[in-house]
Structure formats: structure tokens, C-alpha cells
Design an enzyme around this catalytic site. Structure first.
Site, PDB file in Angstrom:
ATOM      1  N   HIS A  51      12.651  -3.017   1.798  1.00 30.59           N
ATOM      2  CA  HIS A  51      12.171  -1.685   2.182  1.00 30.59           C
ATOM      3  C   HIS A  51      13.087  -0.633   1.592  1.00 30.59           C
ATOM      4  O   HIS A  51      14.319  -0.793   1.611  1.00 30.59           O
ATOM      5  CB  HIS A  51      12.142  -1.526   3.709  1.00 30.59           C
ATOM      6  N   LEU A  52      12.495   0.416   1.095  1.00 33.89           N
ATOM      7  CA  LEU A  52      13.286   1.543   0.589  1.00 33.89           C
ATOM      8  C   LEU A  52      14.043   2.205   1.739  1.00 33.89           C
ATOM      9  O   LEU A  52      15.230   2.512   1.622  1.00 33.89           O
ATOM     10  CB  LEU A  52      12.357   2.562  -0.080  1.00 33.89           C
ATOM     11  N   SER A  53      13.331   2.456   2.825  1.00 35.77           N
ATOM     12  CA  SER A  53      13.949   3.128   3.972  1.00 35.77           C
ATOM     13  C   SER A  53      14.525   2.096   4.930  1.00 35.77           C
ATOM     14  O   SER A  53      14.148   0.921   4.894  1.00 35.77           O
ATOM     15  CB  SER A  53      12.895   3.975   4.695  1.00 35.77           C
ATOM     16  N   HIS A  60       4.131  -4.614   9.091  1.00 40.18           N
ATOM     17  CA  HIS A  60       4.044  -4.465  10.542  1.00 40.18           C
ATOM     18  C   HIS A  60       2.698  -4.902  11.111  1.00 40.18           C
ATOM     19  O   HIS A  60       2.481  -4.814  12.317  1.00 40.18           O
ATOM     20  CB  HIS A  60       4.317  -2.995  10.911  1.00 40.18           C
ATOM     21  N   TYR A  62      11.636   7.950   1.060  1.00 36.55           N
ATOM     22  CA  TYR A  62      11.463   6.992  -0.033  1.00 36.55           C
ATOM     23  C   TYR A  62      12.097   7.401  -1.363  1.00 36.55           C
ATOM     24  O   TYR A  62      11.989   6.667  -2.347  1.00 36.55           O
ATOM     25  CB  TYR A  62       9.956   6.713  -0.223  1.00 36.55           C
ATOM     26  N   ARG A  67      13.804   4.176  12.170  1.00 34.98           N
ATOM     27  CA  ARG A  67      12.560   4.937  12.226  1.00 34.98           C
ATOM     28  C   ARG A  67      11.743   4.545  13.464  1.00 34.98           C
ATOM     29  O   ARG A  67      12.282   4.007  14.410  1.00 34.98           O
ATOM     30  CB  ARG A  67      11.796   4.731  10.907  1.00 34.98           C
ATOM     31  N   GLU A 117      12.161  -9.827   1.563  1.00 33.88           N
ATOM     32  CA  GLU A 117      11.438  -8.634   2.024  1.00 33.88           C
ATOM     33  C   GLU A 117      12.302  -7.404   1.766  1.00 33.88           C
ATOM     34  O   GLU A 117      13.494  -7.406   2.096  1.00 33.88           O
ATOM     35  CB  GLU A 117      11.143  -8.780   3.527  1.00 33.88           C
ATOM     36  N   ALA A 147       3.300  -0.901   4.779  1.00 28.94           N
ATOM     37  CA  ALA A 147       2.786  -0.927   6.158  1.00 28.94           C
ATOM     38  C   ALA A 147       2.273  -2.302   6.572  1.00 28.94           C
ATOM     39  O   ALA A 147       2.237  -2.619   7.771  1.00 28.94           O
ATOM     40  CB  ALA A 147       1.688   0.122   6.319  1.00 28.94           C
ATOM     41  N   ARG A 207       7.828   0.285  13.337  1.00 36.40           N
ATOM     42  CA  ARG A 207       8.329  -0.231  12.055  1.00 36.40           C
ATOM     43  C   ARG A 207       9.422  -1.296  12.243  1.00 36.40           C
ATOM     44  O   ARG A 207       9.920  -1.866  11.288  1.00 36.40           O
ATOM     45  CB  ARG A 207       8.879   0.907  11.185  1.00 36.40           C
ATOM     46  N   PRO A 267       0.795  -1.230   0.000  1.00 34.90           N
ATOM     47  CA  PRO A 267       0.000   0.000   0.000  1.00 34.90           C
ATOM     48  C   PRO A 267       0.829   1.282   0.000  1.00 34.90           C
ATOM     49  O   PRO A 267       1.882   1.350   0.632  1.00 34.90           O
ATOM     50  CB  PRO A 267      -0.820  -0.105   1.291  1.00 34.90           C
ATOM     51  N   ASN A 268       0.320   2.251  -0.720  1.00 31.69           N
ATOM     52  CA  ASN A 268       0.874   3.613  -0.814  1.00 31.69           C
ATOM     53  C   ASN A 268       2.136   3.712  -1.672  1.00 31.69           C
ATOM     54  O   ASN A 268       2.631   4.808  -1.909  1.00 31.69           O
ATOM     55  CB  ASN A 268       1.137   4.218   0.586  1.00 31.69           C
ATOM     56  N   ARG A 310       5.688  10.866  -2.484  1.00 29.90           N
ATOM     57  CA  ARG A 310       5.375  10.532  -1.093  1.00 29.90           C
ATOM     58  C   ARG A 310       6.644  10.594  -0.239  1.00 29.90           C
ATOM     59  O   ARG A 310       7.603   9.860  -0.479  1.00 29.90           O
ATOM     60  CB  ARG A 310       4.815   9.115  -1.063  1.00 29.90           C
ATOM     61  N   ASN A 325       7.832  -5.713  -1.217  1.00 26.91           N
ATOM     62  CA  ASN A 325       7.840  -4.604  -0.268  1.00 26.91           C
ATOM     63  C   ASN A 325       6.418  -4.532   0.268  1.00 26.91           C
ATOM     64  O   ASN A 325       5.534  -3.980  -0.374  1.00 26.91           O
ATOM     65  CB  ASN A 325       8.227  -3.283  -0.942  1.00 26.91           C
TER      66      ASN A 325
HETATM   67  C1  DQA Z   1       8.396   0.820   3.658  1.00 24.54           C
HETATM   68  C2  DQA Z   1       8.539   1.007   5.177  1.00 24.54           C
HETATM   69  C3  DQA Z   1       7.191   0.820   5.867  1.00 24.54           C
HETATM   70  O1  DQA Z   1       7.344   0.997   7.275  1.00 24.54           O
HETATM   71  C4  DQA Z   1       6.200   1.840   5.355  1.00 24.54           C
HETATM   72  O2  DQA Z   1       4.932   1.625   5.940  1.00 24.54           O
HETATM   73  C5  DQA Z   1       6.110   1.877   3.873  1.00 24.54           C
HETATM   74  C6  DQA Z   1       7.319   1.715   3.076  1.00 24.54           C
HETATM   75  C7  DQA Z   1       9.710   1.123   2.909  1.00 24.54           C
HETATM   76  O3  DQA Z   1       9.815   0.748   1.746  1.00 24.54           O
HETATM   77  O4  DQA Z   1      10.628   1.749   3.465  1.00 24.54           O
HETATM   78  O5  DQA Z   1       5.051   2.134   3.313  1.00 24.54           O
HETATM   79  O6  DQA Z   1       8.068  -0.541   3.416  1.00 24.54           O
END
Ligand code: DQA
Length: 150
Positions: A103-105, A83, A25, A110, A101, A80, A114, A12-13, A20, A77
């Protein structure tokens, strides 16, 4: 031998990437990330297909369909849902497809919420903190894993 098929799943997102929270990101949008992964896949000799959804059930359905299609590995990825989602974990365990798995960040730099992942201990590996490059590292690593194990 047929080319291994790898599914790239974005949660999502992530459709908002590029605009964003660029401080977390980066400024690359999802289409550019998917194009970069397609180029890398042809270099590595694997086939990739990407899918993004803001809906947990749609991601789960796509994971089930991957098993039917004989997909050899998944780069995910979960955003959210990382978590929160036992359902996504169960889907990945249910189809027994190896996954990485991504994650960009760097989620560990953080908020504490997370730091918990419902998927990580079932993954082949986890890559976080390298921006769009996290996906490329994951695709390379998963390709090697599939070639070694398969
Ligand atoms: C994310 C990290 C997640 O905590 C966050 O909810 C995201 C992006 C990342 O790619 O860093 O939507 O997965």
C-alpha cells in the site's frame, strides 16, 4: 538459470495515481511507478510485468494466467479490494504463488475499514506507508524471498 519473473498487480483507481488524493498517494503516476520498478528489476536481475485493472475478475484472470506462465512471485496493491475481496484471496491461494501486499499509504493510520485485509495473513509480507517506495521495497524483498526459497 532463467530470470525469475515477477508480476506487479495494481487494483482499482490506481490508474488515477498522480492526481488522486495526493495527500495519501503522492504525486507519482502509475506509469512512473512501473518504469521505476522496471529499472529496479533489471538491477535485481528479475523480469517484471505490470497490470492494472479496476475490475476484480480481470485481476483474478491475470492471477490465474500467471500460474500458467510460471510467474515466481506477485507484488500486489489490491487497493480497495484489500478490504472486500475474498475472491482475490482465493485466487492468490489457489495459484500458490508467493505474494507481497503493498500500500502506498499507511492504511493503519486511516479509517478503521482500511485496517482489515483479506489477503495479509496469506502474504509473505505486507509493506505500507512509504508511497511509491513501498513497491520498490516489496520488489526487493520478494526477489530475495524467491531466491532463498526457490
Ligand atoms: C491503497 C489503500 C486502500 O485502502 C485504498 O482503497 C487504495 C489504495 C494504498 O495504496 O494506500 O485504493 O491500497
Amino acid at each position: 538459470m532463467t530470470r525469475p519473473h515477477i508480476l506487479i498487480l495494481h487494483g482499482p483507481n490506481l490508474n488515477l495515481l498522480g492526481r488522486r488524493e495526493p495527500e495519501h498517494y503522492g504525486d507519482m503516476d502509475l506509469a512512473a511507478i512501473d518504469a521505476m520498478l522496471r529499472d529496479l528489476a533489471s538491477e535485481l536481475g528479475v523480469a517484471v510485468e505490470s497490470f492494472q485493472s479496476n475490475h476484480e475478475g480481470a485481476l483474478i484472470d491475470r492471477i490465474h494466467a500467471a500460474q500458467e506462465a510460471g510467474v515466481g512471485g506477485i507484488v500486489i496493491n489490491p487497493a480497495a479490494f484489500t478490504h472486500t475481496s475474498i475472491a482475490l484471496r482465493d485466487a492468490l491461494l489457489g495459484v500458490e504463488i508467493p505474494f507481497v501486499e503493498v500500500h502506498l499509504s499507511n492504511v493503519y493510520r486511516r479509517e478503521a475499514f482500511r485496517h482489515r485485509s483479506y489477503l495479509a495473513d496469506a502474504a509473505v509480507g505486507v509493506i505500507a506507508g512509504f508511497g511509491a517506495e513501498s513497491y520498490a521495497l516489496a520488489l526487493r524483498a520478494l526477489t530475495q524471498y524467491i531466491q532463498r526459497e526457490g
